[in-house]
Structures are given as structure tokens and as C-alpha cells.
Write a protein that holds these residues in place. Structure first.
Motif, short mmCIF file in Angstrom:
data_model
loop_
_atom_site.label_atom_id
_atom_site.label_comp_id
_atom_site.label_asym_id
_atom_site.label_seq_id
_atom_site.Cartn_x
_atom_site.Cartn_y
_atom_site.Cartn_z
N GLN A 1 41.77 -22.34 146.61
CA GLN A 1 41.36 -21.11 145.95
C GLN A 1 42.22 -20.93 144.70
OE1 GLN A 1 41.92 -18.16 149.05
NE2 GLN A 1 40.00 -18.70 150.06
N PHE A 2 41.66 -20.27 143.68
CA PHE A 2 42.39 -20.12 142.43
C PHE A 2 41.78 -18.99 141.60
CE2 PHE A 2 40.12 -24.21 142.81
CZ PHE A 2 38.94 -23.91 142.14
N GLY B 1 35.86 -17.08 147.59
CA GLY B 1 37.23 -17.19 148.10
C GLY B 1 38.27 -17.18 147.00
N CYS B 2 37.85 -17.58 145.79
CA CYS B 2 38.75 -17.54 144.64
C CYS B 2 38.94 -16.09 144.18
CB CYS B 2 38.19 -18.39 143.51
SG CYS B 2 38.20 -20.17 143.84
N ILE B 3 39.66 -15.91 143.08
CA ILE B 3 39.86 -14.58 142.51
C ILE B 3 39.23 -14.56 141.12
CG2 ILE B 3 41.54 -12.85 141.77
CD1 ILE B 3 43.49 -14.03 143.82
N HIS B 4 38.25 -13.68 140.94
CA HIS B 4 37.56 -13.55 139.66
C HIS B 4 38.31 -12.57 138.76
CE1 HIS B 4 33.36 -14.82 141.36
NE2 HIS B 4 34.21 -15.82 141.26
N GLU C 1 34.23 -17.09 151.87
CA GLU C 1 35.34 -16.93 152.80
C GLU C 1 36.33 -15.93 152.22
OE1 GLU C 1 37.13 -20.76 153.19
OE2 GLU C 1 37.94 -20.77 151.16
N PRO C 2 37.16 -15.32 153.08
CA PRO C 2 38.18 -14.41 152.56
C PRO C 2 39.18 -15.16 151.68
CG PRO C 2 37.87 -14.13 154.93
CD PRO C 2 37.14 -15.38 154.55
N THR C 3 39.79 -14.42 150.77
CA THR C 3 40.90 -14.96 149.99
C THR C 3 42.14 -14.90 150.86
OG1 THR C 3 39.84 -14.17 147.97
CG2 THR C 3 42.18 -14.73 147.83
N TRP C 4 42.81 -16.03 151.03
CA TRP C 4 43.85 -16.16 152.06
C TRP C 4 45.13 -15.43 151.67
CZ3 TRP C 4 42.69 -21.84 150.87
CH2 TRP C 4 41.45 -22.20 151.42
N PRO C 5 45.58 -14.48 152.49
CA PRO C 5 46.83 -13.78 152.19
C PRO C 5 48.03 -14.70 152.36
CG PRO C 5 46.00 -13.13 154.34
CD PRO C 5 44.94 -14.00 153.73
#
Length: 221
Positions: A158-159, A183-186, A47-51
């Protein structure tokens, strides 16, 4: 201090904001989000990373039954038991348990996974397969603007986190190759450590996730 993430540029900015609202870029880091549109992974669709505008909440070791390899903490000591075709993991200072029995992961699978990551056909000394790395950094939507997680506020699903592949690449002094998340941030493991040391992951730090279409153009945000 503020963090700003531009998923369309795969760019994480660490900013210092002066008293007269002057912006100084303290660091630029490569970071990868989820895809801009949904995915089809049968385990859990991407899923997209939520703005939005968020606040850093805390760092924690992450465990989840949703991902088979993530039910054991990163760094948990292991014991190879070839005579019974098993691997034990330490639950506490006095107790060990079977990885195969508790998590349905065989000794053969562990050796294969370790070879895929480190090119060594052996059971590692510690668990290095948790999909979320050694630690995650969590954030939340601050509805009452007090920079504290309270009231009806909840942690985002997400994290920030690293991956086992990237941790292995760093340990071998190899270039880090990123891929989109679910969806998280790598993050690069060394960048995670640097951001911790500089205080950008301290609880209360403002954090903005921009839209996939926004771009940072070397001007004040």
C-alpha cells in the motif's frame, strides 16, 4: 517531522516535533483510505489500509500488470495513428510501440477515456491514465529501528498516490472529489506536491497509520 493518518477521519496530519517533544501541526490534508472492511471489486478486492508504525521509503513511478491502464508510465509521449487505427507510445528516444498490441488498449478506448477525464475527444499528447498517477510514495515496517529499508524488511503493498480523475480535476481547476481506494491512500495532487516540497515524503520520515476508530482531537499524539 512525522506523518499521521487517521482513516476514520480521512485526515492526514503533517507534524513538526520540537526538541522538547512539543507537537506543531504543519498541515492538515484530506486523504482517503481503503474501506474499513473488505470489498468485492472483481479486479482486486478492496481492503482496509493497514494500521501501524512505518517509515517513508521512497517515491517512484509505479507500473503494474495488475491494472490494465497502469502498464505505461504517466506522462509517456503518445502518437495518434488514425490511418492504422492505433496509438503509439514512446519506449525510449528512438523507439515507439503500439498501445493496442502491447497493452490491448484500442485507440477508441483511449479517446473515450480522455473524454471521460478531460471532456476532449482526442488522443492526448501523453499517457494520463495510469491508475496510480505520476508517482507513488512507498513505506515499510522498520523492524530494526534504523529508518532504512534493509535486512528482511519489505516495502508495503500500500502507498500514497493520486488518481487520474483527481489529476484531471486539478488541471481543469475543478473541485477534487475523492473515493475510497483499494487499500492505498489517495491524496490531492496539490497536497502531494506540497508535502514533497516541505520534505515530509523524504526517506526516513516516520509515518503512523492509526486505526479506523481513532480520532485526532487537537492534542499531542
Amino acid at each position: 517531522m512525522e506523518l499521521h493518518f487517521f482513516p476514520g477521519q480521512k485526515l492526514l496530519l503533517a507534524l513538526h516535533i520540537t526538541g522538547n517533544n512539543q507537537v506543531k501541526v504543519a498541515g492538515r490534508y484530506e486523504a482517503w483510505s481503503g474501506p474499513s472492511t473488505g470489498g468485492t471489486d472483481p479486479r482486486m478486492p478492496e481492503e482496509p489500509t493497514w494500521p501501524g508504525e512505518y517509515i517513508i521509503a521512497k517515491a517512484k513511478v509505479y507500473l503494474t500488470p495488475s491494472w490494465k491502464l497502469s502498464g505505461i508510465k504517466w506522462g509517456t509521449p503518445l502518437q495518434d495513428k488514425p490511418s492504422i487505427n492505433d496509438v503509439w507510445y514512446r519506449i525510449n528516444s528512438k523507439t515507439w510501440a503500439s498501445v493496442k498490441k502491447d497493452h490491448a488498449i484500442s485507440r477508441k478506448d483511449i479517446i473515450r477515456l480522455h473524454f471521460e477525464l478531460y471532456q476532449i475527444r482526442t488522443v492526448p499528447a501523453t499517457w494520463v491514465f495510469n491508475d496510480f498517477g505520476p508517482v507513488v510514495i512507498m513505506w515499510f515496517k522498520d523492524r530494526n529501528n534504523n529508518k532504512q529499508l534493509d535486512g528482511d524488511e519489505t516495502l508495503s503493498g500500500q502507498f500514497f498516490h493520486t488518481t487520474p480523475e483527481n489529476e484531471a480535476q486539478v488541471s481543469a481547476n475543478l473541485p477534487v472529489t475523492f473515493k475510497n481506494s483499494h487499500g492505498c491512500i489517495h491524496l490531492h495532487p496539490k497536497d502531494r506536491n506540497l508535502l514533497f516540497s516541505q520534505g515530509f515524503f523524504n526517506p526516513g520520515t516516520p509515518f503512523t497509520i492509526h486505526s479506523y476508530y481513532e480520532r485526532y482531537l487537537e492534542k499531542p499524539l
